[in-house]
Design a protein around this motif. Structure first.
Motif, PDB file in Angstrom:
ATOM      1  N   ARG A  74       0.826  -1.194   0.000  1.00 52.29           N
ATOM      2  CA  ARG A  74       0.000   0.000   0.000  1.00 52.29           C
ATOM      3  C   ARG A  74       0.868   1.254   0.000  1.00 52.29           C
ATOM      4  N   GLU A  75       0.492   2.244  -0.801  1.00 58.46           N
ATOM      5  CA  GLU A  75       1.277   3.450  -0.995  1.00 58.46           C
ATOM      6  C   GLU A  75       0.444   4.690  -0.699  1.00 58.46           C
ATOM      7  N   PHE A  76       1.022   5.626   0.030  1.00 62.80           N
ATOM      8  CA  PHE A  76       0.364   6.897   0.302  1.00 62.80           C
ATOM      9  C   PHE A  76       0.248   7.730  -0.964  1.00 62.80           C
ATOM     10  N   VAL A  77      -0.888   8.416  -1.122  1.00 61.75           N
ATOM     11  CA  VAL A  77      -1.117   9.265  -2.286  1.00 61.75           C
ATOM     12  C   VAL A  77      -1.308  10.731  -1.887  1.00 61.75           C
ATOM     13  N   ALA A  78      -2.280  11.001  -1.012  1.00 65.83           N
ATOM     14  CA  ALA A  78      -2.596  12.382  -0.651  1.00 65.83           C
ATOM     15  C   ALA A  78      -3.355  12.424   0.668  1.00 65.83           C
ATOM     16  N   THR A  79      -3.287  13.567   1.358  1.00 62.10           N
ATOM     17  CA  THR A  79      -4.026  13.743   2.604  1.00 62.10           C
ATOM     18  C   THR A  79      -4.481  15.192   2.742  1.00 62.10           C
ATOM     19  N   ASN A  80      -5.532  15.409   3.519  1.00 61.76           N
ATOM     20  CA  ASN A  80      -6.137  16.727   3.677  1.00 61.76           C
ATOM     21  C   ASN A  80      -6.693  16.895   5.081  1.00 61.76           C
ATOM     22  N   ARG A  81      -6.471  18.097   5.652  1.00 52.30           N
ATOM     23  CA  ARG A  81      -7.081  18.473   6.907  1.00 52.30           C
ATOM     24  C   ARG A  81      -7.958  19.694   6.652  1.00 52.30           C
ATOM     25  N   TRP A  82      -9.267  19.535   6.815  1.00 48.90           N
ATOM     26  CA  TRP A  82     -10.208  20.571   6.449  1.00 48.90           C
ATOM     27  C   TRP A  82     -10.042  21.849   7.260  1.00 48.90           C
ATOM     28  N   SER A  83      -9.848  21.735   8.572  1.00 48.70           N
ATOM     29  CA  SER A  83      -9.853  22.899   9.443  1.00 48.70           C
ATOM     30  C   SER A  83      -8.769  23.919   9.095  1.00 48.70           C
ATOM     31  N   THR A  84      -7.659  23.450   8.566  1.00 52.87           N
ATOM     32  CA  THR A  84      -6.556  24.343   8.221  1.00 52.87           C
ATOM     33  C   THR A  84      -6.301  24.418   6.718  1.00 52.87           C
ATOM     34  N   ARG A  85      -7.055  23.665   5.944  1.00 54.40           N
ATOM     35  CA  ARG A  85      -6.893  23.573   4.487  1.00 54.40           C
ATOM     36  C   ARG A  85      -5.520  23.027   4.094  1.00 54.40           C
ATOM     37  N   ASP A  86      -4.906  22.285   4.997  1.00 60.51           N
ATOM     38  CA  ASP A  86      -3.604  21.693   4.722  1.00 60.51           C
ATOM     39  C   ASP A  86      -3.750  20.482   3.810  1.00 60.51           C
ATOM     40  N   THR A  87      -2.834  20.361   2.882  1.00 59.57           N
ATOM     41  CA  THR A  87      -2.782  19.191   2.008  1.00 59.57           C
ATOM     42  C   THR A  87      -1.339  18.756   1.840  1.00 59.57           C
ATOM     43  N   TYR A  88      -1.161  17.490   1.521  1.00 59.88           N
ATOM     44  CA  TYR A  88       0.167  16.953   1.265  1.00 59.88           C
ATOM     45  C   TYR A  88       0.042  15.822   0.258  1.00 59.88           C
ATOM     46  N   TYR A  89       0.997  15.758  -0.678  1.00 58.88           N
ATOM     47  CA  TYR A  89       0.950  14.774  -1.740  1.00 58.88           C
ATOM     48  C   TYR A  89       2.247  13.987  -1.839  1.00 58.88           C
ATOM     49  N   ALA A  90       2.123  12.748  -2.270  1.00 59.73           N
ATOM     50  CA  ALA A  90       3.305  11.977  -2.598  1.00 59.73           C
ATOM     51  C   ALA A  90       4.000  12.613  -3.801  1.00 59.73           C
ATOM     52  N   ASP A  91       5.317  12.514  -3.837  1.00 60.65           N
ATOM     53  CA  ASP A  91       6.073  13.115  -4.937  1.00 60.65           C
ATOM     54  C   ASP A  91       5.620  12.594  -6.296  1.00 60.65           C
ATOM     55  N   SER A  92       5.213  11.351  -6.346  1.00 57.33           N
ATOM     56  CA  SER A  92       4.845  10.730  -7.608  1.00 57.33           C
ATOM     57  C   SER A  92       3.581  11.318  -8.234  1.00 57.33           C
ATOM     58  N   VAL A  93       2.770  12.024  -7.439  1.00 58.94           N
ATOM     59  CA  VAL A  93       1.514  12.555  -7.962  1.00 58.94           C
ATOM     60  C   VAL A  93       1.415  14.069  -7.883  1.00 58.94           C
ATOM     61  N   LYS A  94       2.406  14.738  -7.317  1.00 56.85           N
ATOM     62  CA  LYS A  94       2.376  16.196  -7.214  1.00 56.85           C
ATOM     63  C   LYS A  94       2.233  16.841  -8.589  1.00 56.85           C
TER      64      LYS A  94
END
Length: 126
Positions: free
Chosen positions: A47-67
């Motif tokens: 299993r591989e991480f792709v993306a994540t989001n936190r609504w309250s702060t509008r923070d997002t983070y992406y794996a390098d492979s999908v940025k």
């Protein structure tokens, strides 16, 4: 208890676009407090991480492979999180899973997510 159901996966040509959806059960207040994530698993791979989001702060983070190609977003009124995928490549072929975490911060490891959907198959052909 939180239930997640993914949809939108299908066969698509390389270079094409696709939007995945993940519908979550639970109250809007509870959903707002969850960090949401997308993971994927290709045949024979872990299993591989792709993306994540936190609504309250509008923070997002992406794996390098999908940025630059993928975008995670959510609609709290619908208790739904999305993954917009553009410029798809054959290496993106996998079962895609959405997940929810009670963490206070963005997390990229699967063991920090308490709830998981059943997955939706995305196949990118060349």
């Amino acid at each position: 208890q939180v239930q997640l159901v993914e949809s939108g996966g299908r066969l698509v040509q390389a270079g094409g676009s696709l939007r995945l959806s993940c519908a979550a059960s639970g109250s809007g207040v509870a959903f707002n407090n969850y960090v949401m994530g997308w993971f994927r698993q290709a045949p024979g791979k872990e299993r591989e991480f792709v993306a994540t989001n936190r609504w309250s702060t509008r923070d997002t983070y992406y794996a390098d492979s999908v940025k630059g190609r993928f975008t995670i977003s959510r609609d709290n009124a619908k208790n739904t999180v999305y993954l917009q995928m553009n410029s798809l490549k054959p290496v993106d072929t996998a079962v895609y899973y959405c997940a929810a975490s009670s963490s206070l911060y963005l997390v990229t490891t699967g063991d920090r997510y308490e709830y998981w959907g059943q997955g939706t198959q995305v196949t990118v052909s060349s």
